[in-house]
Design a protein around this motif. Structure first.
Motif, PDB file in Angstrom:
ATOM      1  N   MET A   1       0.841  -1.194   0.000  1.00  0.00           N
ATOM      2  CA  MET A   1       0.000   0.000   0.000  1.00  0.00           C
ATOM      3  C   MET A   1       0.879   1.248   0.000  1.00  0.00           C
ATOM      4  O   MET A   1       1.795   1.354   0.801  1.00  0.00           O
ATOM      5  CB  MET A   1      -0.827  -0.001   1.274  1.00  0.00           C
ATOM      6  N   ASN A   2       0.602   2.159  -0.909  1.00  0.00           N
ATOM      7  CA  ASN A   2       1.416   3.357  -0.946  1.00  0.00           C
ATOM      8  C   ASN A   2       0.578   4.542  -0.480  1.00  0.00           C
ATOM      9  O   ASN A   2      -0.225   5.080  -1.213  1.00  0.00           O
ATOM     10  CB  ASN A   2       1.926   3.554  -2.376  1.00  0.00           C
ATOM     11  N   LYS A   3       0.733   4.929   0.767  1.00  0.00           N
ATOM     12  CA  LYS A   3      -0.094   6.004   1.314  1.00  0.00           C
ATOM     13  C   LYS A   3       0.771   7.221   1.612  1.00  0.00           C
ATOM     14  O   LYS A   3       1.907   7.101   2.072  1.00  0.00           O
ATOM     15  CB  LYS A   3      -0.773   5.549   2.611  1.00  0.00           C
ATOM     16  N   SER A   5       2.018  10.149   3.803  1.00  0.00           N
ATOM     17  CA  SER A   5       1.961  10.372   5.252  1.00  0.00           C
ATOM     18  C   SER A   5       1.659  11.847   5.522  1.00  0.00           C
ATOM     19  O   SER A   5       2.179  12.729   4.852  1.00  0.00           O
ATOM     20  CB  SER A   5       3.278   9.966   5.907  1.00  0.00           C
ATOM     21  N   LYS A   9       0.291  14.034  12.481  1.00  0.00           N
ATOM     22  CA  LYS A   9      -0.865  13.135  12.571  1.00  0.00           C
ATOM     23  C   LYS A   9      -1.443  13.186  13.985  1.00  0.00           C
ATOM     24  O   LYS A   9      -0.692  13.149  14.964  1.00  0.00           O
ATOM     25  CB  LYS A   9      -0.383  11.706  12.317  1.00  0.00           C
ATOM     26  N   THR A  66      -8.911   6.165  11.815  1.00  0.00           N
ATOM     27  CA  THR A  66      -7.674   6.449  11.066  1.00  0.00           C
ATOM     28  C   THR A  66      -7.358   7.946  11.136  1.00  0.00           C
ATOM     29  O   THR A  66      -6.197   8.331  11.191  1.00  0.00           O
ATOM     30  CB  THR A  66      -7.745   6.005   9.593  1.00  0.00           C
ATOM     31  N   ALA A  71      -3.590   3.229  12.592  1.00  0.00           N
ATOM     32  CA  ALA A  71      -3.085   2.913  11.253  1.00  0.00           C
ATOM     33  C   ALA A  71      -3.227   1.445  10.896  1.00  0.00           C
ATOM     34  O   ALA A  71      -3.067   1.063   9.747  1.00  0.00           O
ATOM     35  CB  ALA A  71      -1.613   3.319  11.165  1.00  0.00           C
ATOM     36  N   ARG A  72      -3.528   0.619  11.903  1.00  0.00           N
ATOM     37  CA  ARG A  72      -3.561  -0.823  11.636  1.00  0.00           C
ATOM     38  C   ARG A  72      -4.870  -1.414  12.151  1.00  0.00           C
ATOM     39  O   ARG A  72      -5.304  -1.108  13.271  1.00  0.00           O
ATOM     40  CB  ARG A  72      -2.383  -1.520  12.324  1.00  0.00           C
ATOM     41  N   THR A  94      -9.121  -0.825   2.966  1.00  0.00           N
ATOM     42  CA  THR A  94      -7.751  -0.547   2.495  1.00  0.00           C
ATOM     43  C   THR A  94      -7.716   0.713   1.636  1.00  0.00           C
ATOM     44  O   THR A  94      -6.659   1.289   1.424  1.00  0.00           O
ATOM     45  CB  THR A  94      -7.134  -1.736   1.721  1.00  0.00           C
ATOM     46  N   GLY A  98      -5.739   6.726   5.665  1.00  0.00           N
ATOM     47  CA  GLY A  98      -4.891   6.581   6.863  1.00  0.00           C
ATOM     48  C   GLY A  98      -4.585   5.144   7.240  1.00  0.00           C
ATOM     49  O   GLY A  98      -3.811   4.892   8.163  1.00  0.00           O
ATOM     50  N   GLU A 100      -2.775   1.852   7.093  1.00  0.00           N
ATOM     51  CA  GLU A 100      -1.518   1.359   6.513  1.00  0.00           C
ATOM     52  C   GLU A 100      -1.469  -0.155   6.457  1.00  0.00           C
ATOM     53  O   GLU A 100      -0.704  -0.718   5.691  1.00  0.00           O
ATOM     54  CB  GLU A 100      -0.333   1.871   7.347  1.00  0.00           C
ATOM     55  N   ASP A 101      -2.278  -0.801   7.284  1.00  0.00           N
ATOM     56  CA  ASP A 101      -2.129  -2.246   7.371  1.00  0.00           C
ATOM     57  C   ASP A 101      -3.465  -2.895   7.740  1.00  0.00           C
ATOM     58  O   ASP A 101      -4.060  -2.548   8.753  1.00  0.00           O
ATOM     59  CB  ASP A 101      -1.086  -2.550   8.469  1.00  0.00           C
TER      60      ASP A 101
END
Ligand SMILES: C[S@@+](CC[C@H](N)C(=O)[O-])C[C@H]1O[C@@H](n2cnc3c(N)ncnc32)[C@H](O)[C@@H]1O
Ligand code: SF4
Length: 334
Positions: A1-3, A5, A9, A66, A71-72, A94, A98, A100-101
């Motif tokens: 995943m390319n988020k 940042s 935050k 998020t 983030a997860r 997904t 926000g 990430e996982d």
């Protein structure tokens, strides 16, 4: 995943200074197995479907989380794969900027058919519960068949999941002679292995306690056969890892009872009916479903989440008050 940042935050900090950045999302309290330490045989007292958070409601809550720095997320249950169209939900989650996982805990009974679409939907990591490699013992523990689980694991490998972690609840008098077999199985398939201590929850709590095995004993036993290198893979979770020398095999020990890890707890749990549980071993909770269905605004929802984190207790009390938790593990999302 390319988020991307975002700078500065926001973060959720509980009263004990712990940063909450991980959510376990139980998408159903139903299950196609009946592990004796988790769900009583013949249990039927499941949540009414009209109380289940819809995918829209789930997405809304996760989006708010998020935006507060979570983030997860891990999909769990009950058995998450018995909820219809779970890959669609995974896809929607997904896509949230926000997140990430997104990971999954499953018994793998239905993974064979769903592995590919779940991976495609952006779930990268999975944990599979497997306490034994003996079909007879598996039946005894879960009431079900072992073969679909093994098929599910192969499908997960083929679909590209990495890492695949096997969660094995270590139980005195049940599977204590099988730890080495499981080590060899994980070596053969390049899986990570994690041992878990039984926890006393709900009506199955006594079953769990009867077979409690301190994982220090398990580690000691394994060290007689394998050279264990300590301290690898610190990770964000509760497992303490070792590695078997000259192999890639990592073995984690999750010890909620013998060495609890509450001081570094970074998680909360959302059950299928929209209850936010602040601790696996305490009853502190906030009901989000009524708020969502009363038309709460996004900002009000975030305020409700911030206030809820203020109720997170310092630690579980499984040791002092073992029968305190009346809900089942399958309700909270273990
Ligand atoms: C409640 S299950 C939900 C996800 C999925 N059905 C599965 O089995 O992986 C999540 C994890 O909780 C563990 N678990 C359930 N009851 C437990 C208990 N009383 N003590 C320790 N672990 C338990 C299971 O072994 C499993 O690894
Ligand atoms: S541990 Fe998982 S598979 Fe076993 S009964 Fe509980 S929810 Fe079902």
């Amino acid at each position: 995943m390319n988020k991307l940042s975002t700078p500065h935050k926001p973060t959720l900090i509980d009263p004990f200074g712990r940063r909450i950045e991980y959510l376990r999302l139980s998408v159903t309290d139903k299950c196609n197995l009946r592990c004796f330490y988790c769900m009583p045989k013949g249990f039927k007292d499941f949540e009414q479907p009209e109380h289940w958070l819809t995918f829209d409601e789930i997405e809304r809550v996760i989006k708010a989380f998020t935006e507060l720095g979570v983030a997860r997320v891990r999909l769990t249950g009950g058995e998450p794969l018995v909820r219809k169209n779970i890959a669609e939900l995974a896809h929607r989650l997904t896509a949230l900027p926000g997140l990430e996982d997104l990971s999954l805990s499953t018994n793998a009974m239905l993974l064979d058919k769903q592995a590919h679409e779940l991976h495609h939907a952006g779930v990268t990591r999975i944990n599979v519960s497997l306490d034994t490699l003996s079909p007879e013992k598996f039946k005894e523990i879960t009431g079900g068949e072992l073969q679909p689980v093994l098929d599910g694991l192969i499908a997960a490998k083929l679909a590209g999941f990495s890492p695949i972690k096997i969660n094995m609840v270590a139980m005195k008098g049940i599977n204590e002679n099988e730890f080495e077999d499981m080590v060899e199985f994980c070596l053969q398939h390049d899986f990570t292995l994690r041992f878990i201590e039984t926890m006393p929850m709900g009506a199955t709590g006594e079953n769990a306690t009867d077979h409690y095995l301190d994982l220090q004993t398990v580690k000691q036993k394994l060290s007689e056969s394998y050279e264990l290198i300590p301290g690898v893979m610190p990770g964000g979770g509760p497992a303490r890892y070792v590695q078997i020398k000259n192999t890639n095999l990592r073995i984690g020990f999750i010890t909620p009872i013998s060495q609890h890890f509450c001081e570094s707890c970074n998680r909360v749990r959302l059950s299928v009916d929209g209850t936010l549980y602040l601790c696996l071993g305490q009853e502190n909770k906030v009901e989000l479903r009524p708020l969502l269905r009363q038309g709460i605004s996004d900002d009000e929802l975030k305020t409700a989440l911030i206030n809820a984190i203020g109720l997170k207790p310092e630690k579980h009390e499984f040791n002092n008050k073992p029968q305190q938790v009346v809900r089942l593990m399958s309700m909270t999302g273990g």
